[in-house]
Design a protein around this motif. Structure first.
Motif, mmCIF file in Angstrom:
data_model
loop_
_atom_site.group_PDB
_atom_site.id
_atom_site.type_symbol
_atom_site.label_atom_id
_atom_site.label_comp_id
_atom_site.label_asym_id
_atom_site.label_seq_id
_atom_site.Cartn_x
_atom_site.Cartn_y
_atom_site.Cartn_z
ATOM 1 N N ALA A 124 -10.425 -16.454 10.150
ATOM 2 C CA ALA A 124 -9.595 -15.639 9.262
ATOM 3 C C ALA A 124 -9.763 -16.196 7.861
ATOM 4 C CB ALA A 124 -8.136 -15.718 9.680
ATOM 5 N N VAL A 125 -9.842 -15.320 6.877
ATOM 6 C CA VAL A 125 -10.037 -15.776 5.505
ATOM 7 C C VAL A 125 -9.189 -14.920 4.568
ATOM 8 C CG1 VAL A 125 -12.053 -14.305 5.055
ATOM 9 C CG2 VAL A 125 -11.843 -16.462 3.839
ATOM 10 N N GLU A 126 -8.656 -15.557 3.530
ATOM 11 C CA GLU A 126 -7.861 -14.822 2.549
ATOM 12 C C GLU A 126 -8.799 -14.004 1.661
ATOM 13 O OE1 GLU A 126 -5.088 -17.381 0.592
ATOM 14 O OE2 GLU A 126 -4.426 -15.808 -0.769
ATOM 15 N N ARG A 127 -8.387 -12.787 1.308
ATOM 16 C CA ARG A 127 -9.204 -11.939 0.431
ATOM 17 C C ARG A 127 -8.842 -12.240 -1.028
ATOM 18 N NH1 ARG A 127 -11.621 -7.757 3.171
ATOM 19 N NH2 ARG A 127 -11.695 -6.411 1.342
ATOM 20 N N ILE A 130 -1.602 1.130 5.686
ATOM 21 C CA ILE A 130 -0.794 0.063 6.290
ATOM 22 C C ILE A 130 0.607 0.614 6.513
ATOM 23 C CG2 ILE A 130 0.104 -2.286 6.015
ATOM 24 C CD1 ILE A 130 -2.189 -2.801 4.016
ATOM 25 N N VAL A 153 -9.982 -10.842 9.279
ATOM 26 C CA VAL A 153 -10.321 -11.573 10.498
ATOM 27 C C VAL A 153 -11.733 -11.147 10.896
ATOM 28 C CG1 VAL A 153 -9.715 -12.034 12.899
ATOM 29 C CG2 VAL A 153 -7.919 -11.593 11.216
ATOM 30 N N LEU A 201 -5.007 -5.664 0.485
ATOM 31 C CA LEU A 201 -3.850 -5.324 -0.345
ATOM 32 C C LEU A 201 -4.275 -4.651 -1.641
ATOM 33 C CD1 LEU A 201 -1.464 -8.354 0.196
ATOM 34 C CD2 LEU A 201 -1.699 -6.224 1.484
ATOM 35 N N GLY A 205 -4.648 -10.180 0.603
ATOM 36 C CA GLY A 205 -4.778 -9.783 1.987
ATOM 37 C C GLY A 205 -5.567 -10.799 2.793
ATOM 38 N N VAL A 206 -5.882 -10.412 4.007
ATOM 39 C CA VAL A 206 -6.534 -11.315 4.951
ATOM 40 C C VAL A 206 -7.601 -10.537 5.710
ATOM 41 C CG1 VAL A 206 -6.154 -12.538 7.146
ATOM 42 C CG2 VAL A 206 -4.500 -12.787 5.316
ATOM 43 N N VAL A 217 -6.845 -6.692 6.220
ATOM 44 C CA VAL A 217 -5.656 -6.172 5.559
ATOM 45 C C VAL A 217 -5.983 -6.288 4.071
ATOM 46 C CG1 VAL A 217 -3.173 -6.396 5.233
ATOM 47 C CG2 VAL A 217 -4.227 -7.148 7.378
ATOM 48 N N GLU A 247 5.357 -6.170 7.159
ATOM 49 C CA GLU A 247 4.628 -7.399 7.461
ATOM 50 C C GLU A 247 3.544 -7.083 8.466
ATOM 51 O OE1 GLU A 247 8.183 -9.605 8.888
ATOM 52 O OE2 GLU A 247 7.038 -9.884 10.736
ATOM 53 N N VAL A 248 2.439 -7.792 8.312
ATOM 54 C CA VAL A 248 1.357 -7.657 9.276
ATOM 55 C C VAL A 248 1.325 -8.922 10.101
ATOM 56 C CG1 VAL A 248 -1.103 -7.259 9.619
ATOM 57 C CG2 VAL A 248 0.043 -6.245 7.641
ATOM 58 N N ASN A 249 1.346 -8.773 11.397
ATOM 59 C CA ASN A 249 1.234 -9.918 12.290
ATOM 60 C C ASN A 249 -0.074 -9.827 13.053
ATOM 61 O OD1 ASN A 249 3.849 -11.569 12.201
ATOM 62 N ND2 ASN A 249 4.581 -9.445 12.261
ATOM 63 N N ILE A 250 -0.797 -10.924 13.026
ATOM 64 C CA ILE A 250 -2.122 -10.960 13.639
ATOM 65 C C ILE A 250 -2.139 -12.058 14.690
ATOM 66 C CG2 ILE A 250 -4.593 -11.319 13.213
ATOM 67 C CD1 ILE A 250 -3.978 -10.590 10.238
#
Lengths: 247, 247
Positions: A36-39, A157, A46, A109, A43-44, A107, A14-17
């Motif tokens: 922050a935006v979803e890819r 990752i 920032v 994915l 992924g995400v 991040v 898990e990635v915690n931001i």
């Protein structure tokens, strides 16, 4: 057989931001913008921009840059290309008179990597388990000239990876009193002594900086911390936001 | 004199927002998309879209809708106009064949209000201190026809206000077993018994829904909780994100 079974092992991480942000003292607008935006391919990202000077003008610049970048990322444009497009747009609009720093921490994915894009003289801190590193290769802000290129760093990752991205408010903290903060140094020493979560680390850094400025931050300060861990608990994606308001 | 002094009293409040999100069982893509974006005149908007069906196609639709809405909000377009623009764009692109629900929950510091925009048959839960309310006026999803209008509710930012917005995955949880979840009812009873923070409430609702679906969610489920409190602690803006990854 054994090795193919091992090859099939599903690893859950898990990635915690965490993001923490304060305004310059007595300034109601921060020149920093973080989104922050979803890819679209998973992924995400920032996105962190710091417009020149502070107050309203700087905020408009950093929002313009951030808006441009998140719109492009959401369409699947690669991080480096999004940074260059934002730089060209800023240069065209402001004729090279206004600049802005930009950091993108993604991040991704699709590639299975974390991609750090930097148009910011302030370095980025990276720690892979034991080894802390301060990525400080020369990097110029957006809008300075045509064809500004970002510095891009890509990494796997893997659990234990910790990344800290910040605006120059953190670097300049204490400068007024002749004791500028060495952010990478402070992060390293915090990590040597403690094992903070991302929000905790962001808060510690911000508190340290604000303290160096005698509780009156000389500039807007934003800190983004990204940490990769072995997955603990459920498959729920979570986001939380705290917004203090002065009526 | 006294009343003008009272009028000048600075009241500090904070808005805490939490999002929790799970995918439909055995589905690697969620048809739901949630994004948060800063408003150019101050504040934050959370945008939640649920594309028709599930998996890849639904994800593309909800991302398209969300992307459109956050781009417009970031430019200062009003929430209702952004929803209508996204609906027209979806209708034009998909010729009325594909629909998407949309909720926008905005903390608008310009008007000093929270603005709820809804194109979603699923109701929105609002509690102002003691009085729980389930806003369920008829509302159609985006893309169903030309000129789809959202249902808009605006309210003061006052401590004690709690808002819960969710996709139909929460409403349909348990339907497979003939025990559909009455989300408003469940939220009310949780709030009667406990005083959960936003993340805790979002997690409780998600866990309840997943449990009704025998731990195999029949649909993507997203929950957004927004809570206004008296400000406790510092002036730091914070955001945190947790992203579980299956390698």
């Amino acid at each position: 057989m054994t090795s193919s079974l091992i090859g099939c092992r599903i690893e859950r991480v898990e990635v915690n931001i965490a993001v923490a942000k304060v305004n310059k003292y007595a300034s109601s607008e921060s020149g920093d913008t973080v989104e922050a935006v979803e890819r679209p391919n998973g992924g995400v990202s920032v996105v962190l921009a710091d417009g020149q000077t502070s107050g309203r003008g700087a905020k408009a610049v950093s929002m313009m840059v951030t808006r441009k970048v998140i719109a492009l990322l959401a369409e699947g444009v690669r991080d480096g290309a999004a940074a260059r497009a934002a730089s060209d747009a800023l240069f065209t609009e402001k004729k090279g008179q206004v600049i802005s720093t930009l950091n993108i921490a993604s991040v991704d994915l699709h590639s299975g990597t974390i991609v750090l894009t930097r148009n910011n003289p302030a370095p980025v801190f990276v720690s892979r388990g034991e080894k802390p590193d301060c990525l400080g290769a020369e990097s110029v802000p957006l809008g300075t000239s045509r064809d500004v290129r970002p510095v891009i760093t890509e990494m796997e990752i893997v659990p234990g990876l910790m990344i800290v991205v910040y605006t120059d408010g953190l670097v300049h903290a204490g400068a007024r009193r002749g004791q500028p903060m060495d952010a990478c140094e402070v992060i390293s020493s915090v990590l040597e002594e403690q094992d903070p979560g991302p929000q905790e680390l962001a808060d510690i850094l911000l508190a340290h900086a604000v303290n160096l400025d005698s509780n009156r931050p000389a500039d807007d300060i934003s800190v983004v911390v990204m940490k990769v861990d072995h997955q603990t608990g459920d498959d729920v994606r979570r986001m939380s936001i705290r917004l203090p308001i002065v009526h």
